[in-house]
Design an enzyme around this catalytic site. Structure first.
Site, short mmCIF file in Angstrom:
data_model
loop_
_atom_site.label_atom_id
_atom_site.label_comp_id
_atom_site.label_asym_id
_atom_site.label_seq_id
_atom_site.Cartn_x
_atom_site.Cartn_y
_atom_site.Cartn_z
N GLY A 42 21.56 6.27 13.32
CA GLY A 42 21.85 5.71 12.00
C GLY A 42 22.91 4.62 12.14
N HIS A 43 23.98 4.93 12.90
CA HIS A 43 25.04 3.93 13.11
C HIS A 43 24.52 2.75 13.94
CE1 HIS A 43 27.49 7.74 12.72
NE2 HIS A 43 28.04 6.99 11.80
N LYS B 58 22.08 6.73 3.29
CA LYS B 58 22.13 8.20 3.30
C LYS B 58 23.29 8.70 2.44
CE LYS B 58 23.99 11.11 5.66
NZ LYS B 58 24.75 12.27 5.68
N ASP B 59 24.42 8.03 2.54
CA ASP B 59 25.57 8.40 1.70
C ASP B 59 25.54 7.51 0.46
OD1 ASP B 59 26.77 10.40 3.46
OD2 ASP B 59 27.05 8.71 4.82
N GLY C 261 33.00 7.79 14.00
CA GLY C 261 32.55 8.19 15.33
C GLY C 261 31.36 9.12 15.25
N LEU D 157 28.68 8.76 16.87
CA LEU D 157 27.66 7.76 16.56
C LEU D 157 26.26 8.24 16.93
CD1 LEU D 157 29.39 4.40 17.62
CD2 LEU D 157 29.57 5.70 15.49
N ARG E 132 26.82 15.50 11.31
CA ARG E 132 26.91 16.95 11.12
C ARG E 132 25.72 17.70 11.70
NH1 ARG E 132 30.55 18.21 6.78
NH2 ARG E 132 31.59 16.30 6.19
N VAL F 68 18.05 6.47 8.47
CA VAL F 68 17.23 6.72 9.66
C VAL F 68 16.96 8.22 9.73
CG1 VAL F 68 17.10 6.49 12.19
CG2 VAL F 68 18.30 4.76 10.83
O1 PAF Z 1 30.67 7.16 6.10
C1 PAF Z 1 31.65 7.36 6.87
O2 PAF Z 1 31.48 7.53 8.07
C2 PAF Z 1 33.06 7.34 6.28
O3 PAF Z 1 33.07 7.90 5.01
C3 PAF Z 1 33.70 5.97 6.30
C4 PAF Z 1 32.97 4.98 5.41
C5 PAF Z 1 33.75 5.43 7.73
C6 PAF Z 1 35.14 6.07 5.78
O4 PAF Z 1 35.91 6.93 6.58
#
Ligand code: PAF
Length: 301
Positions: free
Chosen positions: A47-48, A160-161, A42, A44, A198, A187
Site C-alpha cells: 500500500g505504501h 483505506k483510511d 513505517g 511499509l 496491522r 491495495v
Molecule cells: O496513516 C498513517 O500512517 C498515519 O496516520 C500518518 C498519516 C502517517 C500520521 O502519523
C-alpha cells in the site's frame, strides 16, 4: 543498493532533523524541483510502496517520513505492539523510489514544552474518532507538523483510511496549507483484505476470517447496484454478514455521504461504505466508494 532511478541518487538521504529536511527541500524547490511526500508510521507494505511509486512518477524528489506517532494511539498496548523495523522500512522506501527519508525522534517532533494541538472538529469525533478518542487530534497534529516541515508538495494518502484522508483534506483547506492532497486507491490481498500494517499481527485463523470485511462491503455495494437505496437495509446486510463470522467483533458497518460523512436515510450521489471490526485484539478498518446511479432506482421507471 544500486538503483539510480530516484532522481539520480544511489542511496537515500536519511534525515533526522526537521530543520535540515526543511532547508534541503527549500533549496530543491529553489532549483525548480517538485516534491512528493508520503507520511508513514513505517511497517511499509505494498500500500505504501504504491503511494511512493505514484509520487516517483509525478514529482522530482520523493520524501517518505517514518515516525510512529505516539499521540495518535489511544491505547499504550496498541502503540507498544505497533510493528517496527526501521532498516527494512528504509530499504523498502528507497527501492520504491524515495530519495529522502525523514526519521525523526519523538523529541524532534514533540520537543519538551511543546503544547500546541490541531483539532478538526466534527469529523474527529465520529466512527474512528468515537471508538478511538484522541486519535484524530494526534493525526491532525502530526500531519500539520510534517506538512509545515516539508513545505509545498504533493502529499499522497491511501483511501483505506478514508476518514483520515477527509480530515487531512479539511485541515489543509482550513489552514491554507500549500499542500496538494493526492488520494490513492486501496491495495488489496487476493481475498480483498485491504493491506494494513496491522495485518501482520493477525493469527492465521484471524487472517483468514478478516476477508469477511471486504465481502461485507462488496455485498453492500451489490445491493446498491441492484437498486436498494435504504441506508438501514444496506447496513443491516453488512452487519448480518459480519455476525456470521465468529472471529469478528463488529464495531460499525455504515454508509455515509462521501463528502460530508452524513448518514442520510436514502442514498444518493457519492457514498462510502465503512466497516470496522476487531479480530482478537487487532482492529481493522476498510471502506469502498459507490456512486449511486440516478437511474434504476428501486420503484422508479
Ligand atoms: O496513516 C498513517 O500512517 C498515519 O496516520 C500518518 C498519516 C502517517 C500520521 O502519523
Amino acid at each position: 543498493m544500486t538503483t539510480t532511478s530516484n532522481a539520480g541518487v544511489i542511496a537515500p538521504e536519511i534525515i533526522e532533523g526537521a530543520e535540515e529536511l526543511s532547508s534541503v527541500l527549500e533549496a530543491a524547490r529553489m532549483r525548480g524541483a517538485t516534491i512528493g511526500f508520503i507520511p508513514t508510521m513505517g511497517a511499509l507494505h505494498q500500500g505504501h510502496t504504491s503511494l511512493i511509486g505514484r509520487a516517483r512518477a509525478e514529482c522530482y524528489h520523493v520524501v517518505v517520513s517514518i515516525f510512529v506517532n505516539p499521540t495518535q494511539f489511544n491505547s499504550q498496548n496498541d502503540f507498544d505492539k505497533y510493528p517496527r523495523d526501521i532498516d527494512f522500512d528504509i530499504e523498502t522506501a528507497f527501492e520504491a523510489g524515495a530519495d529522502y527519508i525523514f526519521v525523526p525522534s519523538v523529541q524532534e517532533m514533540y520537543p519538551k514544552d511543546s503544547a500546541s494541538k490541531v483539532v478538526v472538529p466534527n469529523i474527529s469525533s465520529i466512527f474512528e474518532g468515537e471508538s478511538r478518542p484522541g486519535h484524530f487530534e494526534g493525526v491532525a497534529t502530526i500531519v500539520t507538523k510534517l506538512f509545515s516541515i516539508v513545505g509545498r508538495c504533493k502529499a499522497y494518502f491511501g483511501e483505506k483510511d478514508f476518514q483520515q484522508l477527509q480530515l487531512v483534506r479539511r485541515l489543509v483547506a482550513d489552514l491554507h496549507l500549500p499542500i496538494e492532497i493526492i488520494a490513492c486507491p486501496t491495495v488489496r490481498e487476493e481475498d480483498g483484505l485491504a493491506l494494513s500494517s496491522r495485518n501482520q499481527r493477525l493469527s492465521l485463523d484471524e487472517r483468514y476470517a478478516a476477508g469477511i470485511l471486504f465481502h461485507a462491503l462488496t455485498q453492500g455495494r451489490i445491493l446498491i447496484e441492484q437498486g436498494e437505496r435504504s441506508r438501514q437495509v444496506i447496513e443491516a446486510k453488512m452487519q448480518e454478514i459480519l455476525s456470521n463470522e465468529p472471529m469478528a467483533t463488529l464495531d460499525y458497518a455504515s454508509v455515509i455521504s462521501a463528502d460530508n460523512f452524513l448518514q442520510l436515510d436514502t442514498l444518493a450521489g457519492e457514498v462510502r461504505l465503512l466497516i470496522a471490526a476487531n479480530f482478537g485484539d487487532v482492529r481493522l478498518i476498510d471502506n469502498i466508494g459507490v456512486t449511486v446511479p440516478m437511474e434504476n432506482q428501486k420503484g422508479q421507471q
